[in-house]
Design an enzyme around this catalytic site. Structure first.
Site, PDB file in Angstrom:
ATOM      1  N   HIS A  33       0.838  -1.203   0.000  1.00  0.00           N
ATOM      2  CA  HIS A  33       0.000   0.000   0.000  1.00  0.00           C
ATOM      3  C   HIS A  33       0.875   1.256   0.000  1.00  0.00           C
ATOM      4  O   HIS A  33       0.584   2.230  -0.693  1.00  0.00           O
ATOM      5  CB  HIS A  33      -0.867   0.050   1.263  1.00  0.00           C
ATOM      6  CG  HIS A  33      -1.910  -1.012   1.351  1.00  0.00           C
ATOM      7  ND1 HIS A  33      -1.848  -2.047   2.255  1.00  0.00           N
ATOM      8  CD2 HIS A  33      -3.054  -1.197   0.653  1.00  0.00           C
ATOM      9  CE1 HIS A  33      -2.907  -2.818   2.117  1.00  0.00           C
ATOM     10  NE2 HIS A  33      -3.652  -2.343   1.150  1.00  0.00           N
ATOM     11  N   LYS A 145      -1.920  -6.403  -7.979  1.00  0.00           N
ATOM     12  CA  LYS A 145      -2.169  -7.646  -7.248  1.00  0.00           C
ATOM     13  C   LYS A 145      -3.620  -8.074  -7.454  1.00  0.00           C
ATOM     14  O   LYS A 145      -3.916  -9.247  -7.637  1.00  0.00           O
ATOM     15  CB  LYS A 145      -1.854  -7.414  -5.771  1.00  0.00           C
ATOM     16  CG  LYS A 145      -2.518  -8.356  -4.828  1.00  0.00           C
ATOM     17  CD  LYS A 145      -1.542  -9.339  -4.264  1.00  0.00           C
ATOM     18  CE  LYS A 145      -2.205 -10.432  -3.480  1.00  0.00           C
ATOM     19  NZ  LYS A 145      -3.322 -10.019  -2.673  1.00  0.00           N
TER      20      LYS A 145
END
Ligand code: PAF
Length: 276
Positions: A33, A145
């Protein structure tokens, strides 16, 4: 960093911003992140993150209640990478009444993840559109992802003419190759060691494709077998076209191998782009 749980306060904070880059998350932030946040910085001068565990994208039997919530640590991490504002609504703020209007993704939303998690992409598309309407960013960053999610968001932005540029962030991996994920925290130490097999299996499959094998069904079956033989329960291992996630033919060159598999009680997903 301004922490704004209310829509009105967020809008007031962003009123005079002209280059807002938005990174939506469900919290429990990891290095993946944070890499998206750093990447966001290059595309605007006001980086806005959100943390909201979106009930709409969880089926009743899934892990909504146990999904890791680590708000204070998340705030520290966001500050450390210079995020300007965090939108962190509670459920009442984002869904003050049952969310009856929803975004229904096209058939792409029923493949792969959509097949095993019916309604998942409806929940994702609905909350992402709502967050886009609240934050009104010029740019938004999504990780590769969640390859199919990224594709669905791009498709939604295009078809609904949203004035937002979508940027893709590469998957961050641990040194041993495991894709970083909030759900990795569910793994026991032994499972954590085993978990690297997923990416290794994708890598082996990718090498077979690059060396000329075009029997994709056989490669998928072989990869599934390797996982099953090591106590995994794979949902799918699929060789698809990067452009639309449809089945490739032998002369398609831009491919992606996607997989989802259960290791004990944890469902992991990963993917690998393969250029022939
Ligand atoms: O990828 C995620 O974390 C979520 O699906 C998203 C995009 C924040 C929507 O809830």
């Amino acid at each position: 960093m301004d922490i704004l749980p209310q829509i009105a306060a967020l809008r007031a904070r962003l009123k005079s911003e002209t280059a807002v880059v938005f990174v939506p998350t469900m919290g429990n932030l990891h290095a993946g992140h944070l890499a998206l946040m750093r990447q966001a910085r290059a595309h605007g001068n006001c980086v806005v993150a959100s943390i909201f565990v979106n009930r709409l994208q969880f089926a009743p039997h899934e892990d909504f209640n146990t999904y890791p919530r680590t708000f204070e640590a998340d705030c520290d991490k966001l500050r450390s990478v210079g995020v300007d504002a965090l939108f962190a609504p509670d459920e009442k703020e984002l869904y003050p009444e049952p969310q009856a209007f929803t975004v229904e993704p096209p058939a792409l939303g029923n493949l792969l993840e959509g097949e095993f998690r019916p309604g998942f992409f409806r929940g994702v598309a609905t909350v992402v559109l709502k967050l886009f309407n609240i934050v009104q960013p010029q740019t938004a960053v999504f990780g590769k992802k969640d390859y199919q999610q990224l594709m669905i968001v791009r498709h939604m932005v295009r078809q609904l003419a949203l004035p937002i540029t979508i940027i893709a962030g590469d998957t961050a991996r641990a040194e041993d190759g495991l894709a970083l994920s909030s759900r990795n925290g569910y793994l026991s130490p032994a499972e954590r060691d085993e978990a690297t097999r997923l990416y290794r299996t994708l890598g082996e499959l990718g090498r077979e494709i690059r060396s000329g094998c075009t029997d994709f069904a056989a490669l998928e079956a072989d990869a599934m077998k390797k996982l099953v033989n090591n106590q995994w329960k794979p949902d799918y291992v699929a060789v698809r076209k990067q452009a639309d996630l449809q089945l490739p033919s032998a002369n398609d060159h831009s491919l992606v191998v996607l997989a989802a598999a259960w290791l004990g009680k944890t469902r992991l997903i990963d993917n690998l782009e393969v250029a022939k």
